[in-house]
Enzyme design. Structure first.
Site, PDB file in Angstrom:
ATOM      1  CG  ASP A  38      -4.587   6.083  -8.102  1.00  0.00           C
ATOM      2  OD1 ASP A  38      -5.000   6.315  -9.252  1.00  0.00           O
ATOM      3  OD2 ASP A  38      -5.182   5.342  -7.316  1.00  0.00           O
ATOM      4  CB  SER A  83     -12.641   6.932 -14.194  1.00  0.00           C
ATOM      5  OG  SER A  83     -12.463   6.077 -15.285  1.00  0.00           O
ATOM      6  CE  LYS A 114     -13.204   2.044  -7.083  1.00  0.00           C
ATOM      7  NZ  LYS A 114     -12.939   0.807  -7.837  1.00  0.00           N
ATOM      8  CD  GLU A 172     -18.279  -2.247 -10.639  1.00  0.00           C
ATOM      9  OE1 GLU A 172     -17.071  -2.435 -10.793  1.00  0.00           O
ATOM     10  OE2 GLU A 172     -18.833  -1.142 -10.838  1.00  0.00           O
ATOM     11  CE  LYS A 283     -21.724   6.544  -6.379  1.00  0.00           C
ATOM     12  NZ  LYS A 283     -22.753   5.658  -6.958  1.00  0.00           N
TER      13      LYS A 283
END
Length: 572
Positions: A38, A83, A114, A172, A283
């Site tokens: 990142d 993403s 996550k 997922e 979110k």
């Protein structure tokens, strides 16, 4: 002149990111920590924003450079499956929320775990399971429908009296820790995400069944009315009613401080959770607001992932050893005081080159901090007490004791009979990326060389049961099994694997595959010219020269290898 330098700098970062993407998406491997990845991405974004004269339409900041596997059908997503950007601290979270609040008044946020797995989209028609697609590059994914039936958590039919014409469930696929550790005992898998990604792309149904993958759903999309569920939290409740497993640790928060405390709480209880997680996802809870905030070509803007930092541990360098790679390069190995990171014991670190060793000013008894890059490869994060003591390059090969040749500051053993080189060449030849011989490991190869039963890869493919039983602890049954395994591998070998297996300097499995697409046989590869190699976009000048030099130097041997392979295939 300045513009040329900037362009070179940008291209260098792009090349690095594309390499890491290739490993992550195509080879199911993480070779860099998320923070470092990142950091590179942010650095590239800053440069592209500052120097807009450089065209960046296909930059990794704009699109996911995903390489699709030929074994699965490529399919377009009905809605982009993009993403989520990563952050690593409270300050970054604060900046993200401020930016959002400038556009719209946000009432609350939905915080979820996550999960470290593989995102998929599942399509249902008239309440019945229709197909499943991986994220892919966000626009197109891989159709993995045939493999989904082995995941029990995915219902074949939605539990509802209402008939829904078209519905898309996103979630997922992952592996539970207990199942991962069972598999890890049998085979050295690096992490749970990699094994999940590899399993859903398997062609062998037995393997998929054995690995017991799980699924958690986290979103619903309905084609005629995408916003049927006003809130993210309500969508999750509905998913549960539909018969899907959902995550229990979901919280709705208004205040940033509450989100911070939730992150801390989850980080603390991370090891007690039954599956691997690598952070939390924040979110915007209101789905109408999600639509307003929107997305770009690569990322959704209405969510952010607050990632856990990679685990780091302090240790001490006990000894610095040197070993010889398959191409003869002298590689430094740090023998360290044993540490454990994420249930993985680490007692040595491969530094890959001497320059890196001297750059860090490492010497014996130095204290260092180790991290597992991408939770896979142990790397030096920080040197605590560098003594600035230059390490002397060995003047002789650590194994064959022949004089070392130094070219462009790279020390090499040029002795073609060096047993360490031969050993690593054979290990590479029989590896999974090579000809993939099952049952022929490093220990047996070492013994075969030490007992003078093999000297080259040609000896390996022609080895008999009689030669194998001369090795201690190899009985008749195992010898026959290894002999058959080699013959089976030769019979099934792909051209790309064969090119990789011969250990051409600077040519990995991905480039071997690119080369194999342009030729029909190994015989054609032996005769290949520079002009043909120049047509392969992924090959630069250095790699083209590396291939040509290797072929010219080893032509007789390669012809002999090709003849032996053809003979085995014919007689098998």
């Amino acid at each position: 002149m300045k513009n040329i330098k900037i362009k070179k700098k940008i291209n260098k970062i792009k090349k690095k990111i594309n390499k890491y993407d290739l490993y992550y998406f195509y080879k199911n491997k993480s070779i860099i920590s998320d923070e470092k990845y990142d950091f590179l991405m942010k650095k590239l974004e800053k440069l592209e924003n500052k120097y807009k004269f450089i065209k960046n339409k296909n930059s990794p900041t704009k699109i996911i450079n995903y390489k699709f596997k030929n074994s699965f059908k490529k399919e377009k997503h009905n809605f982009p499956m993009l993403s989520i950007k990563n952050i690593y601290n409270y300050k970054e979270l604060n900046e993200y929320i401020k930016k959002i609040k400038k556009k719209i008044k946000i009432k609350n946020f939905c915080c979820e775990l996550k999960i470290d797995g593989v995102a998929i989209s599942i399509i249902y028609e008239d309440n019945k399971f229709k197909k499943a697609i991986t994220r892919g590059n966000g626009i197109f994914g891989e159709n993995i429908t045939k493999n989904i039936k082995y995941i029990k958590d995915i219902p074949r039919k939605i539990k509802t009296k209402q008939k829904i014409k078209n519905i898309e469930i996103r979630g997922e696929i992952y592996i539970k820790k207990k199942n991962f550790y069972k598999l890890k005992k049998k085979k050295n898998f690096s992490n749970s995400r990699n094994i999940t990604a590899g399993t859903i792309r398997q062609s062998n149904a037995k393997i998929i069944k054995k690995r017991k993958l799980s699924f958690i759903a986290y979103d619903i999309l309905i084609y005629k009315n995408r916003k049927i569920f006003i809130e993210q939290s309500k969508s999750i409740k509905k998913l549960k009613n539909f018969g899907f497993k959902t995550e229990k640790n979901i919280k709705i928060y208004k205040k940033l401080l509450d989100i911070k405390n939730f992150f801390k709480k989850i980080k603390k209880k991370r090891k007690k959770i039954k599956f691997d997680i690598d952070g939390i996802v924040i979110k915007i809870n209101n789905k109408y607001h999600q639509e307003i905030i929107g997305y770009n070509k690569k990322y959704i803007k209405w969510a952010i992932a607050w990632k856990f930092p990679s685990e780091k541990k302090k240790t001490k360098i006990k000894k610095i050893k040197f070993q010889v790679s398959k191409n003869g390069i002298i590689v430094p190995i740090l023998i360290i005081k044993k540490i454990k990171i994420d249930n993985v014991k680490i007692k040595k670190i491969n530094l890959h080159n001497l320059n890196y060793l001297n750059k860090l000013s490492l010497s014996e008894n130095n204290k260092i901090i180790i991290e597992r890059a991408g939770d896979v490869i142990p790397k030096i994060y920080k040197v605590i007490n560098s003594k600035k003591k230059k390490i002397n390059i060995p003047k002789k090969c650590p194994l064959c004791k022949k004089k070392i040749n130094i070219k462009k500051k790279i020390p090499k053993c040029k002795n073609i009979k060096c047993l360490s080189k031969i050993e690593n060449i054979i290990i590479n030849f029989v590896s999974k990326k090579g000809i993939n011989v099952i049952g022929l490991g490093k220990k047996i190869i070492k013994k075969l060389i030490n007992y003078k039963q093999v000297k080259s890869i040609i000896d390996i493919i022609n080895i008999s049961k009689e030669k194998l039983i001369k090795i201690p602890n190899i009985k008749n049954k195992l010898a026959k099994k290894i002999e058959n395994s080699i013959k089976n591998s030769i019979k099934k070998i792909k051209l790309s694997n064969l090119i990789y297996s011969i250990s051409i300097p600077n040519i990995g499995s991905s480039l071997s595959e690119d080369i194999s697409k342009k030729i029909k046989s190994f015989n054609e590869f032996i005769k290949i010219k520079k002009n043909k190699l120049k047509k392969i976009k992924t090959l630069g000048k250095t790699r083209i020269n590396s291939i040509i030099n290797f072929i010219n130097k080893n032509k007789k041997f390669l012809i002999k290898l090709n003849n032996n392979i053809n003979k085995i295939i014919k007689n098998f």
